[in-house]
Scaffold this active site. Structure first.
Site, PDB file in Angstrom:
ATOM      1  N   ASN A  12       6.729  -1.722  -6.444  1.00 24.95           N
ATOM      2  CA  ASN A  12       7.553  -0.631  -5.853  1.00 24.95           C
ATOM      3  C   ASN A  12       8.782  -0.268  -5.835  1.00 24.95           C
ATOM      4  OD1 ASN A  12       7.518   2.134  -4.997  1.00 24.95           O
ATOM      5  ND2 ASN A  12       5.697   1.944  -3.491  1.00 24.95           N
ATOM      6  N   LYS A  19       9.647  -3.217  -3.625  1.00 22.93           N
ATOM      7  CA  LYS A  19       8.471  -3.871  -3.025  1.00 22.93           C
ATOM      8  C   LYS A  19       7.610  -4.804  -3.717  1.00 22.93           C
ATOM      9  CE  LYS A  19       8.103  -0.737   1.028  1.00 22.93           C
ATOM     10  NZ  LYS A  19       8.183   0.697   0.941  1.00 22.93           N
ATOM     11  N   ARG A  96       4.944   1.459  -9.818  1.00 15.93           N
ATOM     12  CA  ARG A  96       4.185   3.236  -9.226  1.00 15.93           C
ATOM     13  C   ARG A  96       5.382   3.536  -9.449  1.00 15.93           C
ATOM     14  NH1 ARG A  96       3.735   4.790  -2.672  1.00 15.93           N
ATOM     15  NH2 ARG A  96       2.657   6.891  -3.482  1.00 15.93           N
ATOM     16  N   HIS A 185       0.613  11.212  -4.008  1.00 17.81           N
ATOM     17  CA  HIS A 185      -0.217  10.769  -3.115  1.00 17.81           C
ATOM     18  C   HIS A 185      -1.348  10.314  -4.158  1.00 17.81           C
ATOM     19  CE1 HIS A 185       0.897  11.319   1.167  1.00 17.81           C
ATOM     20  NE2 HIS A 185       1.871  10.424   0.281  1.00 17.81           N
ATOM     21  N   HIS A 213      -5.202  12.343   4.104  1.00 16.97           N
ATOM     22  CA  HIS A 213      -4.088  11.575   3.303  1.00 16.97           C
ATOM     23  C   HIS A 213      -3.639  11.929   4.608  1.00 16.97           C
ATOM     24  CE1 HIS A 213      -1.919   7.449   1.704  1.00 16.97           C
ATOM     25  NE2 HIS A 213      -0.975   8.933   2.740  1.00 16.97           N
ATOM     26  N   ASN A 216       2.562   9.597   7.240  1.00 10.46           N
ATOM     27  CA  ASN A 216       4.044  10.111   7.480  1.00 10.46           C
ATOM     28  C   ASN A 216       4.497  11.544   6.716  1.00 10.46           C
ATOM     29  OD1 ASN A 216       7.057  10.192   8.384  1.00 10.46           O
ATOM     30  ND2 ASN A 216       7.805   8.985   7.332  1.00 10.46           N
ATOM     31  N   GLY A 217       4.039  10.689   5.108  1.00 12.82           N
ATOM     32  CA  GLY A 217       3.615  12.481   4.263  1.00 12.82           C
ATOM     33  C   GLY A 217       2.296  12.235   4.628  1.00 12.82           C
ATOM     34  N   ARG A 246       8.463  16.123   6.818  1.00 13.67           N
ATOM     35  CA  ARG A 246       8.696  17.687   6.619  1.00 13.67           C
ATOM     36  C   ARG A 246       8.019  18.788   7.195  1.00 13.67           C
ATOM     37  NH1 ARG A 246       6.347  14.014   1.826  1.00 13.67           N
ATOM     38  NH2 ARG A 246       7.544  12.353   1.813  1.00 13.67           N
ATOM     39  N   ASP A 288       7.001  10.012  15.169  1.00 10.06           N
ATOM     40  CA  ASP A 288       5.932   9.605  14.418  1.00 10.06           C
ATOM     41  C   ASP A 288       4.864   9.755  15.029  1.00 10.06           C
ATOM     42  OD1 ASP A 288       6.177   6.154  13.923  1.00 10.06           O
ATOM     43  OD2 ASP A 288       4.224   6.752  15.660  1.00 10.06           O
ATOM     44  N   ARG A 290       2.160   8.224  16.776  1.00  9.65           N
ATOM     45  CA  ARG A 290       1.950   7.409  18.388  1.00  9.65           C
ATOM     46  C   ARG A 290       3.448   7.737  19.278  1.00  9.65           C
ATOM     47  NH1 ARG A 290       2.037   2.237  15.213  1.00  9.65           N
ATOM     48  NH2 ARG A 290       3.576   3.262  14.856  1.00  9.65           N
ATOM     49  N   GLY A 336      -1.546   6.000   7.476  1.00  8.09           N
ATOM     50  CA  GLY A 336      -1.412   5.372   8.743  1.00  8.09           C
ATOM     51  C   GLY A 336      -2.206   5.914  10.224  1.00  8.09           C
ATOM     52  N   GLY A 338      -4.901   8.816   9.462  1.00  8.23           N
ATOM     53  CA  GLY A 338      -6.324   8.913   9.413  1.00  8.23           C
ATOM     54  C   GLY A 338      -7.126   7.686   9.599  1.00  8.23           C
ATOM     55  N   GLU A 390      -3.034   2.017  -1.747  1.00  3.52           N
ATOM     56  CA  GLU A 390      -2.300   2.133  -3.463  1.00  3.52           C
ATOM     57  C   GLU A 390      -2.158   0.764  -4.304  1.00  3.52           C
ATOM     58  OE1 GLU A 390       0.306   5.438  -2.040  1.00  3.52           O
ATOM     59  OE2 GLU A 390      -0.104   4.415  -0.917  1.00  3.52           O
TER      60      GLU A 390
HETATM   61  P1  AMP Z   1       1.788   5.850   6.757  1.00 10.87           P
HETATM   62  O1  AMP Z   1       2.583   7.003   6.988  1.00 10.87           O
HETATM   63  O2  AMP Z   1       0.061   6.156   6.116  1.00 10.87           O
HETATM   64  O3  AMP Z   1       2.084   3.942   7.100  1.00 10.87           O
HETATM   65  O4  AMP Z   1       1.144   6.224   8.758  1.00 10.87           O
HETATM   66  C1  AMP Z   1       2.771   6.755   9.453  1.00 10.87           C
HETATM   67  C2  AMP Z   1       1.832   7.888  10.379  1.00 10.87           C
HETATM   68  O5  AMP Z   1       0.463   6.865  11.607  1.00 10.87           O
HETATM   69  C3  AMP Z   1       3.338   7.045  11.668  1.00 10.87           C
HETATM   70  O6  AMP Z   1       3.393   8.486  12.165  1.00 10.87           O
HETATM   71  C4  AMP Z   1       2.350   6.193  13.233  1.00 10.87           C
HETATM   72  O7  AMP Z   1       2.952   7.131  14.169  1.00 10.87           O
HETATM   73  C5  AMP Z   1       0.873   6.599  12.776  1.00 10.87           C
HETATM   74  N1  AMP Z   1       0.288   5.619  13.402  1.00 10.87           N
HETATM   75  C6  AMP Z   1      -0.475   4.661  12.875  1.00 10.87           C
HETATM   76  N2  AMP Z   1      -1.029   3.841  13.283  1.00 10.87           N
HETATM   77  C7  AMP Z   1      -1.538   4.762  14.679  1.00 10.87           C
HETATM   78  C8  AMP Z   1      -2.038   4.766  15.790  1.00 10.87           C
HETATM   79  N3  AMP Z   1      -2.973   3.729  16.334  1.00 10.87           N
HETATM   80  N4  AMP Z   1      -2.765   5.784  16.272  1.00 10.87           N
HETATM   81  C9  AMP Z   1      -1.806   7.108  16.268  1.00 10.87           C
HETATM   82  N5  AMP Z   1      -0.933   7.021  15.121  1.00 10.87           N
HETATM   83  C10 AMP Z   1      -0.481   6.428  14.036  1.00 10.87           C
END
Ligand code: AMP
Length: 405
Positions: A12, A19, A96, A185, A213, A216-217, A246, A288, A290, A336, A338, A390
């Site tokens: 990637n 990566k 990718r 995606h 999905h 972050n995106g 976004r 984020d 979280r 992340g 979901g 992926e």
């Molecule tokens: P990704 O782009 O698929 O890696 O997802 C990143 C997103 O997932 C970020 O906004 C993280 O805060 C969120 N995320 C990961 N673990 C958790 C969790 N346990 N609770 C809430 N959000 C999370």
């Protein structure tokens, strides 16, 4: 002639990073992963991680993607930490690739034509297609003669019918400028679609599902008979859901209003892609999920509203796509957020009562990062979590093309 021991390298390649993951396909095992980051800077760094050993990290000199790849290859065959005796053990390389528009609806073995198509779509994928191509060129140079396969993010969405992908604009914009919905995606939506069919014990081409999905995106796909009928991202990944930075969907007149304030196209691009979404609305300036949930729990009203905006938009798409696919076999959560955020899933599923989706709070609260059902046994439509992968999808497609030659 290929054997069960086929070794697939997944690459990637981004603007300043490369990566990698190496898979043994007989068992679909990832034997090492890592990256070279900050390529072309004095701070270039290599990370190399075997599941059975401590993570290695060291500063390196990597002026371009070719040098970065050479470093990775050196690690792969290193007598101490390597996983291969020789690079000749790499049977094929899966890349990718972001955007090949209407050219391909499946992954494809790279040849001169494929490289020309990736170049041709640079105007529609200006940040990703150039480094994706650099990654391919680096592999051709460092590992000559090895099959390279392009696994394209727009490909799985190519089954969308014209009425779903066209914008209601004067024809010239599609016919001359290729402006239409492409969706992104796709590699994740494909992996999760297939995994969901397996999980439900349904043939892939009979699966109807809404795949969310959320990361972050974020993007949602309507899957009808195993194929994409519609998806929430558009000409670019900016459309659809509220994301980390976004905006997702807007009245296009918002852009006109920003232009009338004197903002340039580049400034608007930056605001909508990098300064919007959760980051703009949760009152804490973090993209984020979280952090947003923590702030909401601490009483921050902007963060509470941001969570509602996020869930409202997701539920809006789920309702529409559920209808369009004629009733889904499952509502599926991945990415992340979901996969891990029981809190976000609850906010979404609580809005789906009219579809007959009923959350099982206990199941939802414990399920993280693995497949499983989060709805009640009496829910009319199951809600499930299905982790995406992926890189494994890229490895599988590469292996399929390798073994079918
Ligand atoms: P990704 O782009 O698929 O890696 O997802 C990143 C997103 O997932 C970020 O906004 C993280 O805060 C969120 N995320 C990961 N673990 C958790 C969790 N346990 N609770 C809430 N959000 C999370």
């Amino acid at each position: 002639m290929s054997t069960q021991d086929d070794t697939i390298l997944v690459i990637n390649s981004g603007s300043s990073s490369l990566k990698f993951m190496l898979f043994k396909m007989a068992t679909e095992t990832m034997v090492v992963k890592g990256l070279v980051e900050r390529i072309g800077t004095a701070q270039a760094n290599l990370v190399y991680q075997r599941p059975d050993q401590p993570k290695l990290e060291k500063p390196v000199t990597a002026n371009d993607h070719g040098e970065a790849l050479s470093l990775v290859c050196g690690m792969l065959v290193d007598p101490e930490v390597g996983v291969l005796k020789s690079l000749a053990e790499v049977n094929a390389i899966g890349h990718r690739v972001l955007h090949c528009g209407e050219a391909y609806s499946d992954s494809v073995a790279v040849d001169e034509k494929v490289k020309a198509v990736i170049r041709d779509y640079i105007p529609l994928g200006p940040l990703h297609n150039p480094p994706n191509l650099q990654g391919i060129l680096a592999c051709e140079k460092v590992m000559p003669g090895v099959l390279n396969v392009a696994v394209i993010d727009t490909a799985f969405h190519q089954t969308m019918p014209k009425y779903a992908y066209l914008y209601a604009l004067p024809k010239k914009y599609y016919e001359e400028d290729r402006i239409r919905k492409y969706g992104f995606h796709g590699t994740s939506h494909k992996f999760v679609t297939f995994a969901t069919a397996d999980f439900l014990g349904k043939p892939k081409d009979e699966l109807n599902a809404v795949i969310c999905h959320l990361g972050n995106g974020s993007s949602i796909s309507a899957i009808k008979n195993g194929k994409v009928l519609d998806t929430s991202m558009g000409l670019t990944p900016l459309a659809g859901l509220v994301m980390g930075t976004r905006s997702g969907d807007l009245d296009p007149a918002v852009v006109i209003a920003m232009m009338r304030q004197g903002l340039s196209a580049d400034e608007i691009d930056r605001i909508l892609n990098k300064e919007s979404g959760l980051k703009a609305i949760n009152g804490i300036g973090s993209a984020d999920m979280r952090d947003t949930i923590s702030a909401a729990n601490a009483g921050n009203e902007d963060a509470q509203n941001a969570l509602q905006m996020f869930a409202h938009r997701v539920a809006l798409y789920i309702g529409g796509y559920f209808t369009l696919v004629g009733g889904a076999d499952a509502i599926v959560f991945t990415g992340g957020i979901g996969e891990n955020s029981a809190y976000s899933r609850k906010l979404i599923i609580d809005r789906l009562a009219a579809l007959g989706v009923e959350l099982d709070e206990a199941r939802n609260s414990v399920l993280r990062g693995k497949p499983g059902v989060i709805s009640t046994d009496t829910s009319k439509v199951p809600a499930i979590v299905m982790p995406t992968n992926e890189e494994l999808m890229i490895a599988r497609d590469t292996y399929r093309i390798l073994t079918s030659r």
